[in-house]
Design a protein around this motif. Structure first.
Motif, PDB file in Angstrom:
ATOM      1  N   LEU A   1      30.326  39.052  58.454  1.00 18.06           N
ATOM      2  CA  LEU A   1      30.404  40.468  58.141  1.00 18.06           C
ATOM      3  C   LEU A   1      30.428  41.251  59.447  1.00 18.06           C
ATOM      4  N   THR A   2      31.312  42.204  59.555  1.00 14.89           N
ATOM      5  CA  THR A   2      31.405  42.970  60.803  1.00 14.89           C
ATOM      6  C   THR A   2      31.357  44.456  60.472  1.00 14.89           C
ATOM      7  N   SER A   3      31.095  45.270  61.502  1.00 20.90           N
ATOM      8  CA  SER A   3      31.017  46.691  61.172  1.00 20.90           C
ATOM      9  C   SER A   3      32.394  47.289  60.933  1.00 20.90           C
ATOM     10  N   ASN A   4      33.428  46.764  61.584  1.00 28.55           N
ATOM     11  CA  ASN A   4      34.735  47.381  61.390  1.00 28.55           C
ATOM     12  C   ASN A   4      35.745  46.521  60.663  1.00 28.55           C
ATOM     13  N   GLY A   5      35.569  45.226  60.720  1.00 23.11           N
ATOM     14  CA  GLY A   5      36.594  44.358  60.141  1.00 23.11           C
ATOM     15  C   GLY A   5      37.692  44.190  61.171  1.00 23.11           C
ATOM     16  N   LYS A   6      38.133  42.961  61.335  1.00 23.84           N
ATOM     17  CA  LYS A   6      39.136  42.716  62.372  1.00 23.84           C
ATOM     18  C   LYS A   6      40.473  43.275  61.923  1.00 23.84           C
ATOM     19  N   LYS A   7      41.170  43.849  62.847  1.00 25.02           N
ATOM     20  CA  LYS A   7      42.518  44.320  62.519  1.00 25.02           C
ATOM     21  C   LYS A   7      43.461  43.124  62.632  1.00 25.02           C
ATOM     22  N   ASN A   8      43.633  42.435  61.515  1.00 26.64           N
ATOM     23  CA  ASN A   8      44.502  41.252  61.585  1.00 26.64           C
ATOM     24  C   ASN A   8      45.861  41.544  60.983  1.00 26.64           C
ATOM     25  N   GLY A   9      46.184  42.847  60.908  1.00 31.23           N
ATOM     26  CA  GLY A   9      47.503  43.231  60.409  1.00 31.23           C
ATOM     27  C   GLY A   9      47.574  43.273  58.896  1.00 31.23           C
ATOM     28  N   ARG A  10      46.538  42.753  58.234  1.00 28.71           N
ATOM     29  CA  ARG A  10      46.573  42.802  56.778  1.00 28.71           C
ATOM     30  C   ARG A  10      45.847  44.045  56.305  1.00 28.71           C
ATOM     31  N   VAL A  11      46.564  44.873  55.622  1.00 27.99           N
ATOM     32  CA  VAL A  11      45.944  46.109  55.155  1.00 27.99           C
ATOM     33  C   VAL A  11      45.115  45.818  53.915  1.00 27.99           C
ATOM     34  N   ILE A  12      45.707  45.047  53.004  1.00 23.28           N
ATOM     35  CA  ILE A  12      44.951  44.667  51.812  1.00 23.28           C
ATOM     36  C   ILE A  12      44.285  43.327  52.097  1.00 23.28           C
ATOM     37  N   LYS A  13      42.981  43.279  51.896  1.00 25.24           N
ATOM     38  CA  LYS A  13      42.244  42.063  52.239  1.00 25.24           C
ATOM     39  C   LYS A  13      41.913  41.220  51.010  1.00 25.24           C
ATOM     40  N   ALA A  14      41.640  41.877  49.914  1.00 25.81           N
ATOM     41  CA  ALA A  14      41.169  41.132  48.753  1.00 25.81           C
ATOM     42  C   ALA A  14      41.491  41.877  47.467  1.00 25.81           C
ATOM     43  N   VAL A  15      41.539  41.118  46.389  1.00 31.93           N
ATOM     44  CA  VAL A  15      41.812  41.688  45.065  1.00 31.93           C
ATOM     45  C   VAL A  15      40.763  41.148  44.099  1.00 31.93           C
ATOM     46  N   THR A  16      40.158  42.019  43.321  1.00 36.08           N
ATOM     47  CA  THR A  16      39.185  41.507  42.348  1.00 36.08           C
ATOM     48  C   THR A  16      39.427  42.155  40.992  1.00 36.08           C
ATOM     49  N   ALA A  17      38.840  41.556  39.971  1.00 34.49           N
ATOM     50  CA  ALA A  17      38.983  42.137  38.641  1.00 34.49           C
ATOM     51  C   ALA A  17      37.629  42.152  37.947  1.00 34.49           C
ATOM     52  N   ILE A  18      37.296  43.272  37.326  1.00 29.10           N
ATOM     53  CA  ILE A  18      36.148  43.282  36.424  1.00 29.10           C
ATOM     54  C   ILE A  18      36.727  43.261  35.024  1.00 29.10           C
ATOM     55  N   GLN A  19      36.334  42.241  34.277  1.00 31.18           N
ATOM     56  CA  GLN A  19      36.912  42.098  32.949  1.00 31.18           C
ATOM     57  C   GLN A  19      35.941  42.595  31.879  1.00 31.18           C
ATOM     58  N   LYS A  20      36.415  42.578  30.638  1.00 28.04           N
ATOM     59  CA  LYS A  20      35.616  42.971  29.469  1.00 28.04           C
ATOM     60  C   LYS A  20      35.047  44.381  29.594  1.00 28.04           C
ATOM     61  N   GLN A  21      35.937  45.311  29.904  1.00 30.72           N
ATOM     62  CA  GLN A  21      35.561  46.714  29.958  1.00 30.72           C
ATOM     63  C   GLN A  21      36.395  47.460  28.922  1.00 30.72           C
ATOM     64  N   ARG A  22      35.967  48.657  28.588  1.00 28.99           N
ATOM     65  CA  ARG A  22      36.802  49.535  27.750  1.00 28.99           C
ATOM     66  C   ARG A  22      36.851  50.903  28.373  1.00 28.99           C
ATOM     67  N   LEU A  23      37.951  51.605  28.142  1.00 32.56           N
ATOM     68  CA  LEU A  23      38.050  52.977  28.641  1.00 32.56           C
ATOM     69  C   LEU A  23      37.622  53.922  27.546  1.00 32.56           C
ATOM     70  N   VAL A  24      36.706  54.803  27.894  1.00 32.07           N
ATOM     71  CA  VAL A  24      36.280  55.826  26.943  1.00 32.07           C
ATOM     72  C   VAL A  24      36.912  57.136  27.378  1.00 32.07           C
ATOM     73  N   THR A  25      37.518  57.849  26.452  1.00 36.97           N
ATOM     74  CA  THR A  25      38.172  59.111  26.802  1.00 36.97           C
ATOM     75  C   THR A  25      37.596  60.249  25.962  1.00 36.97           C
ATOM     76  N   ILE A  26      37.329  61.359  26.633  1.00 42.93           N
ATOM     77  CA  ILE A  26      36.949  62.588  25.932  1.00 42.93           C
ATOM     78  C   ILE A  26      38.134  63.530  26.119  1.00 42.93           C
TER      79      ILE A  26
END
Ligand code: ASP
Ligand code: MG
Length: 472
Positions: A306-331
């Motif tokens: 873990l670093t304070s800035n993160g290395k600039k390795n040319g990759r802008v997007i580092k990771a992708v995650t998903a939270i599953q089993k959610q629902r959207l509630v709309t008012i």
């Protein structure tokens, strides 16, 4: 000053004789490079769940013999800890003494569960007493195994120095008192050249009542102790090679990230990557302590730093995650436009059900507020909202409150997004190419992540497509 390392072992890292053997070698290696080593351990894998389920009165009273589930749990706990001791501790005195200590903790589980069954209800305080037993057993086991291997170790219980408030099941430490006490307890052990092996997950109120820091809280314990000493580094030993670019069960090309910044991992921890308890980060950042995540089952792998800035390795997007089993509630309703206080009341209602919303959006037209909640809470939440806005619904200022079918929140993380225009464009183009429909969008002002809501059925496609943007 001699350098100090805090190492935390997770449940699987102490979960079997094989894992314990590896943990011992890791500890031995650490003592070669570090003058002072503190070990923090979780309960053996599965133990906390087992303890909590045996304290559940409804579960305990199922079936003809209401004591049977408790007896089964008792046996399982004995078997699990004793099997490891039998195969690893040859010294009879040490082995038998450790067994006696673990056995008396198991007997106190029986007492606690019987008391809970009599009352018919387990208070958060009682549940913390029950849950604490897992770590209280594992410190004794691990210390026994480490001593047997010829490394001087001494178990301690963090209840004697991690001082928390009385918010049972999710207690917060008082850092000032905790620091003083942690040093007072651990420094003399370290000064004597002995490795303290201490419980993760648990603490105690100023009056000495046992508390827990929340499920998965042993990581947080390591950070608290690291900050208190202070340590130079905190290493979290787990069963994966560190933080990955995505869930390898979804995308087999997922890779370990050699480095990730605190800001980035904070987004990941929040969005469901269970590598690190989210509260771990703050104390180590504040104390300027190096944090590393490594794999007990692949110790030569460097893991993730873990670093304070993160290395600039040319990759802008580092990771992708998903939270599953959610629902959207709309008012939804035209009458909401420009009316102050709707959001406050809406989230007040959500909060009153004890639900937290991981994603919130409202467009400037103010005709709808939309947020995600875990699927199983959706009905309770919509009912609470209908009650809160009963008058507005009657006056037609709010047309309806409704929730979708299951959705997933897919998040792309990368601090580089902040300075790179066009990332959102790329993300949406990729999803468009894959025919994934985006139901809602949120980007925090920190610009470290973009979250998209997609239909549950599109989760895998979306994660795979966006992961493609990392490795390009
Ligand atoms: N044993 C606790 C749990 O299972 C704490 C931890 O493992 O971090 O939640
Ligand atoms: Mg964990």
């Amino acid at each position: 000053m001699d350098k100090t390392l805090v190492m935390k072992f997770g449940g699987t890292s102490v979960g079997s004789a094989d894992a314990l053997t590896r943990a011992v070698e890791i500890i031995r290696d650490a003592t070669r490079d570090w003058a002072r080593v503190v070990v923090v351990t979780s309960a053996m894998s599965g133990v906390t769940d087992l303890l909590l389920s045996s304290a559940n009165p409804s579960e305990a009273s199922v079936g003809a013999d209401s004591c049977q589930p408790l007896r089964d749990a008792e046996n399982k706990l004995r078997e699990k800890h004793f099997a490891a001791l039998d195969s690893l501790v040859k010294d009879e005195t040490l082995r038998e003494q450790t067994k006696t200590e673990i056995n008396s903790l198991i007997l106190s589980l029986v007492d606690l569960c019987k008391a809970i069954a009599v009352i018919g209800e387990a208070s958060p305080r009682a549940l913390d007493a029950v849950a604490s037993l897992g770590e209280r057993m594992s410190v004794r086991l691990l210390a026994g195994v480490v001593n047997e291997a010829g490394i001087k170790a001494q178990w301690t219980e963090s209840t004697s120095f991690v001082v928390t408030n009385a918010h049972f099941q999710n207690a917060n430490p008082d850092f000032k008192v905790t620091s003083e006490k942690t040093r007072a307890v651990l420094n003399p052990i370290l000064d004597a050249g002995i490795i303290p092996i201490t419980t993760g997950f648990i603490g105690a109120t100023p009056d000495g009542v046992i508390t827990t820091l929340g499920r998965g809280g042993s990581d947080y314990s390591a950070a608290i102790i690291g900050k208190a000493l202070p340590a130079d580094e905190v290493w979290i030993w787990t069963d994966v090679d560190g933080v990955m670019t995505t869930d390898p069960r979804i995308v087999k090309e997922a890779q370990t990230l050699p480095e990730i910044s605190y800001g980035e991992i904070a987004e990941l921890a929040y969005y469901g990557a269970k590598v690190l308890h989210p509260k771990t980060i703050r104390p180590v950042v504040e104390a300027g302590i190096g944090l590393r995540i490594c794999n007990t089952f692949n110790p030569s792998h460097a893991g993730t730093r873990l670093t304070s800035n993160g290395k600039k390795n040319g990759r802008v997007i580092k990771a992708v995650t998903a939270i599953q089993k959610q629902r959207l509630v709309t008012i939804e309703g035209r009458g909401m436009l420009g009316v102050p206080g709707v959001a406050a009341r809406a989230f007040g209602a959500v909060a009153s059900t004890g639900t937290s919303a991981p994603l919130i959006t409202q467009a400037s037209s103010e005709q709808s507020i939309c947020f995600a909640v875990p699927s199983e809470t959706a009905t309770t939440v919509t009912t609470a909202l209908e009650e809160t806005f009963a008058r507005e619904i009657e006056d037609n200022d709010i047309d309806r409150v409704w929730s979708t079918d299951d959705i997933s929140i897919v998040t792309v993380v990368g601090a580089g997004m902040r300075h790179t225009p066009g990332v959102a464009g790329q993300v949406f183009s990729r999803l468009g190419e894959e025919d994934v429909n985006v139901l809602a969008i949120a980007q925090g002002s920190s610009e470290v992540s973009i979250s998209l809501v997609v239909d549950a059925a599109d989760t895998e496609n979306a994660v795979k497509a966006l992961h493609g943007l990392i490795v390009q």
